[in-house]
Write an enzyme that holds these catalytic residues in place. Structure first.
Site, PDB file in Angstrom:
ATOM      1  CG  ASP A   1      -0.119  -0.332   2.510  1.00  0.00           C
ATOM      2  OD1 ASP A   1       1.104  -0.085   2.515  1.00  0.00           O
ATOM      3  OD2 ASP A   1      -0.709  -0.812   3.491  1.00  0.00           O
TER       4      ASP A   1
ATOM      5  CD  GLU B   1       0.606  -6.796   3.038  1.00  0.00           C
ATOM      6  OE1 GLU B   1       0.586  -5.557   3.000  1.00  0.00           O
ATOM      7  OE2 GLU B   1       1.472  -7.426   3.682  1.00  0.00           O
TER       8      GLU B   1
ATOM      9  CD  GLU C   1       0.776   4.199   4.731  1.00  0.00           C
ATOM     10  OE1 GLU C   1      -0.097   4.854   5.344  1.00  0.00           O
ATOM     11  OE2 GLU C   1       1.985   4.486   4.768  1.00  0.00           O
TER      12      GLU C   1
ATOM     13  CG  HIS D   1       7.449   3.231   9.893  1.00  0.00           C
ATOM     14  ND1 HIS D   1       6.608   3.508   8.854  1.00  0.00           N
ATOM     15  CD2 HIS D   1       7.305   1.927  10.135  1.00  0.00           C
ATOM     16  CE1 HIS D   1       5.979   2.411   8.477  1.00  0.00           C
ATOM     17  NE2 HIS D   1       6.378   1.432   9.243  1.00  0.00           N
TER      18      HIS D   1
ATOM     19  NE  ARG E   1       3.744  10.759   4.869  1.00  0.00           N
ATOM     20  CZ  ARG E   1       4.777  10.117   4.335  1.00  0.00           C
ATOM     21  NH1 ARG E   1       4.941   8.838   4.568  1.00  0.00           N
ATOM     22  NH2 ARG E   1       5.645  10.757   3.586  1.00  0.00           N
TER      23      ARG E   1
ATOM     24  CG  HIS F   1      11.601   4.530   9.385  1.00  0.00           C
ATOM     25  ND1 HIS F   1      11.729   5.584   8.502  1.00  0.00           N
ATOM     26  CD2 HIS F   1      10.959   3.554   8.699  1.00  0.00           C
ATOM     27  CE1 HIS F   1      11.171   5.249   7.334  1.00  0.00           C
ATOM     28  NE2 HIS F   1      10.691   4.016   7.433  1.00  0.00           N
TER      29      HIS F   1
HETATM   30  C1  UD1 Z   1       7.067   4.448   3.532  1.00  0.00           C
HETATM   31  C2  UD1 Z   1       5.624   4.087   3.161  1.00  0.00           C
HETATM   32  C3  UD1 Z   1       4.935   3.343   4.299  1.00  0.00           C
HETATM   33  C4  UD1 Z   1       5.763   2.141   4.729  1.00  0.00           C
HETATM   34  C5  UD1 Z   1       7.183   2.600   5.071  1.00  0.00           C
HETATM   35  C6  UD1 Z   1       8.046   1.412   5.397  1.00  0.00           C
HETATM   36  C7  UD1 Z   1       4.372   5.606   1.686  1.00  0.00           C
HETATM   37  C8  UD1 Z   1       3.518   6.809   1.596  1.00  0.00           C
HETATM   38  N1  UD1 Z   1       4.859   5.311   2.898  1.00  0.00           N
HETATM   39  O1  UD1 Z   1       7.011   5.395   4.609  1.00  0.00           O
HETATM   40  O2  UD1 Z   1       3.656   2.891   3.868  1.00  0.00           O
HETATM   41  O3  UD1 Z   1       5.151   1.562   5.854  1.00  0.00           O
HETATM   42  O4  UD1 Z   1       7.752   3.282   3.940  1.00  0.00           O
HETATM   43  O5  UD1 Z   1       9.212   1.779   6.053  1.00  0.00           O
HETATM   44  O6  UD1 Z   1       4.592   4.956   0.688  1.00  0.00           O
HETATM   45  N2  UD1 Z   1      14.644   7.636   4.231  1.00  0.00           N
HETATM   46  C9  UD1 Z   1      16.011   7.523   4.145  1.00  0.00           C
HETATM   47  N3  UD1 Z   1      16.541   6.323   3.720  1.00  0.00           N
HETATM   48  C10 UD1 Z   1      15.781   5.251   3.390  1.00  0.00           C
HETATM   49  C11 UD1 Z   1      14.385   5.386   3.533  1.00  0.00           C
HETATM   50  C12 UD1 Z   1      13.826   6.587   3.939  1.00  0.00           C
HETATM   51  O7  UD1 Z   1      16.756   8.459   4.414  1.00  0.00           O
HETATM   52  O8  UD1 Z   1      16.316   4.197   3.004  1.00  0.00           O
HETATM   53  C13 UD1 Z   1      14.062   8.937   4.686  1.00  0.00           C
HETATM   54  C14 UD1 Z   1      14.127  10.016   3.587  1.00  0.00           C
HETATM   55  O9  UD1 Z   1      14.348  11.250   4.162  1.00  0.00           O
HETATM   56  C15 UD1 Z   1      12.717   9.944   3.000  1.00  0.00           C
HETATM   57  C16 UD1 Z   1      11.912   9.691   4.257  1.00  0.00           C
HETATM   58  O10 UD1 Z   1      12.681   8.777   5.027  1.00  0.00           O
HETATM   59  O11 UD1 Z   1      12.336  11.123   2.318  1.00  0.00           O
HETATM   60  C17 UD1 Z   1      10.524   9.194   4.055  1.00  0.00           C
HETATM   61  O12 UD1 Z   1      10.471   8.080   3.172  1.00  0.00           O
HETATM   62  P1  UD1 Z   1       9.035   7.673   2.530  1.00  0.00           P
HETATM   63  O13 UD1 Z   1       9.198   6.426   1.734  1.00  0.00           O
HETATM   64  O14 UD1 Z   1       8.416   8.827   1.836  1.00  0.00           O
HETATM   65  O15 UD1 Z   1       8.120   7.420   3.782  1.00  0.00           O
HETATM   66  P2  UD1 Z   1       8.236   6.350   4.936  1.00  0.00           P
HETATM   67  O16 UD1 Z   1       7.888   7.076   6.178  1.00  0.00           O
HETATM   68  O17 UD1 Z   1       9.523   5.655   4.858  1.00  0.00           O
HETATM   69  N1  UDP Z   2      12.790  -4.545   9.477  1.00  0.00           N
HETATM   70  C1  UDP Z   2      14.151  -4.669   9.172  1.00  0.00           C
HETATM   71  N2  UDP Z   2      15.055  -3.890   9.850  1.00  0.00           N
HETATM   72  C2  UDP Z   2      14.675  -2.985  10.804  1.00  0.00           C
HETATM   73  C3  UDP Z   2      13.291  -2.849  11.092  1.00  0.00           C
HETATM   74  C4  UDP Z   2      12.383  -3.633  10.397  1.00  0.00           C
HETATM   75  O1  UDP Z   2      14.523  -5.481   8.316  1.00  0.00           O
HETATM   76  O2  UDP Z   2      15.547  -2.329  11.389  1.00  0.00           O
HETATM   77  C5  UDP Z   2      11.821  -5.373   8.720  1.00  0.00           C
HETATM   78  C6  UDP Z   2      10.765  -6.097   9.537  1.00  0.00           C
HETATM   79  O3  UDP Z   2      11.219  -7.393   9.910  1.00  0.00           O
HETATM   80  C7  UDP Z   2       9.575  -6.169   8.590  1.00  0.00           C
HETATM   81  C8  UDP Z   2       9.733  -4.908   7.751  1.00  0.00           C
HETATM   82  O4  UDP Z   2      11.065  -4.467   7.919  1.00  0.00           O
HETATM   83  O5  UDP Z   2       9.649  -7.279   7.717  1.00  0.00           O
HETATM   84  C9  UDP Z   2       8.765  -3.859   8.206  1.00  0.00           C
HETATM   85  O6  UDP Z   2       9.063  -2.654   7.602  1.00  0.00           O
HETATM   86  P1  UDP Z   2       8.499  -1.271   8.114  1.00  0.00           P
HETATM   87  O7  UDP Z   2       8.173  -1.383   9.554  1.00  0.00           O
HETATM   88  O8  UDP Z   2       9.477  -0.227   7.685  1.00  0.00           O
HETATM   89  O9  UDP Z   2       7.193  -1.057   7.221  1.00  0.00           O
HETATM   90  P2  UDP Z   2       5.688  -1.601   7.315  1.00  0.00           P
HETATM   91  O10 UDP Z   2       5.718  -3.081   7.428  1.00  0.00           O
HETATM   92  O11 UDP Z   2       5.027  -0.919   8.465  1.00  0.00           O
HETATM   93  O12 UDP Z   2       5.089  -1.134   6.016  1.00  0.00           O
END
Ligand code: UD1
Ligand code: UDP
Length: 362
Positions: free
Chosen positions: A92, A114, A128, A198, A200, A231
């Protein structure tokens, strides 16, 4: 074409990609939007997945609109060049939403892994719930992880023969790392917490309430330790380091690789998290999970007694954590070890259906 963008999508699609490759009658084209950068690369490396197109989209502190517009432009180019027979994405996220949209605009069938998770509140989880509801409208093959997800789709008018109950591929990924479901037999109060945050909806005030609860627990429970892989979203990272960077019993870390995170879940006595994937994995590893959310689209573990929805109110978190730490009977009940989300064979069911679909439609 398989499209992945974030850490959880890569973890949950890795078993599907590997199975499609194993079948041999496809030429899978893997596209990474790289909505996440380091966290995506970490997973792709661990599962030895090579990417055919890397769109390298992540920017620091990206907004939903910026990411969505950059993603649709970049993905549309790859789709029109590669002309895939089917596009597959998971979950999502913005990447998933845009992959479905790109498939729709190019009149290419879309398969959703999923499918059917619902809270029915498009503001929670934001964005999401909106993404997954919209994606279902333009999906041809719906791979539902559970019977209740399949029922939601059916009730929305989706034809029964396009809904396939497969289990969640996260259990396949988990079982590629560990197949033991050892119970934690504690002869002392539960004290080792693993924490992830993490979402929003939890930024700002909810995060402050969660922080306050953690400070209160650390003060009242001298044995409590908190292992927190933080995160990298700036909204979480800054808060975590400012509030807990100097606390001797809070161990802040960079995001862990998947195998290391699975080890951290096993080493923990209990888990506190707002993550979707962690809610699915913890019960299978026999670790109680307290969910920092008001609602969940994954109610199966709550119903089965392996997870509790504790919300983000300070008092509720303090009460639930303290009770879990000291109430042995409750701990034992929550740590019984169940896997309501899958049996580890979801990827082979998905790949078989995709093969059947492609054979009869191409
Ligand atoms: C995203 C997804 C969320 C998912 C989550 C898993 C959307 C809208 N949100 O949220 O559904 O649960 O990922 O973790 O699709 N960043 C880094 N390095 C990384 C990843 C992220 O620096 O490897 C930082 C960056 O500043 C980036 C910010 O995190 O701009 C937000 O990343 P984004 O994918 O937009 O949102 P998440 O909160 O990670
Ligand atoms: N996970 C990981 N390293 C971490 C934290 C989480 O590999 O430091 C894995 C966790 O086992 C799960 C997935 O990341 O499989 C969950 O990701 P996240 O919580 O970022 O996103 P969500 O599942 O809420 O979309």
């Amino acid at each position: 074409m398989i499209v992945v963008g974030t850490r959880p999508e890569a973890i949950k699609m890795a078993p599907v990609i590997l199975e499609l490759k194993r079948l041999g009658n496809f030429s899978p084209c893997v596209v990474a939007t790289a909505q996440h950068r380091e966290m995506l690369d970490q997973v792709l490396r661990e599962f030895s997945i090579e990417v055919d197109h890397d769109l390298d989209l992540m920017t620091n502190g990206q907004t939903l609109s910026q990411l969505t517009s950059r993603c649709i432009s970049a993905l549309d180019k790859v789709v029109t060049t590669e002309k895939p027979h089917i596009i597959i994405a998971q979950g999502d996220t913005t990447t998933t939403f845009v992959a479905a949209l790109a498939a729709f605009y190019n009149r290419i069938p879309f398969a959703h892994v999923e499918a059917g998770l619902r809270t029915f509140d498009i503001m929670d989880p934001f964005p999401e719930e909106f993404n997954r509801q919209v994606v279902s409208k333009i999906t041809r093959l719906h791979f539902a992880p559970t019977d209740s997800a399949a029922r939601y789709l059916f009730n929305e008018g989706i034809p029964k023969d396009s809904i396939i109950v497969t289990g969640n591929t996260v259990i396949d990924a988990l079982m590629s790392i560990t197949t033991t479901h050892d119970r934690q037999r504690l002869d002392r109060p539960a004290r080792k917490m693993l924490l992830t945050i993490h979402r929003r909806e939890n930024f700002g005030e909810p995060l402050r309430r969660i922080g306050k609860a953690l400070h209160m627990l650390l003060a009242s429970e001298p044995e409590l330790t908190i292992n927190w892989p933080v995160h990298p979203n700036p909204n979480v990272k800054e808060f975590a380091w400012t509030e807990f960077g100097n606390h001797p019993r809070v161990h802040l870390k960079e995001p862990l690789g998947y195998a290391k995170f699975v080890s951290a879940m096993i080493e923990a006595d209990f888990i506190v998290s707002d993550s979707g994937g962690v809610q699915e994995e913890a019960p299978a590893l026999a670790r109680p999970v307290l969910v920092l959310r008001k609602e969940t689209e994954r109610p199966e573990a709550v119903v089965a007694g392996a997870a509790q929805l504790v919300g983000t109110e300070t008092e509720s978190i303090v009460k639930s954590v303290s009770e879990l730490m000291h109430n042995t009977a409750l701990y034992k009940e929550m740590a019984k070890g169940i896997s309501p989300y899958g049996d580890g064979k979801a990827a082979s069911r998905i790949a078989a259906k995709i093969a059947e679909f492609c054979n009869s439609n191409m």
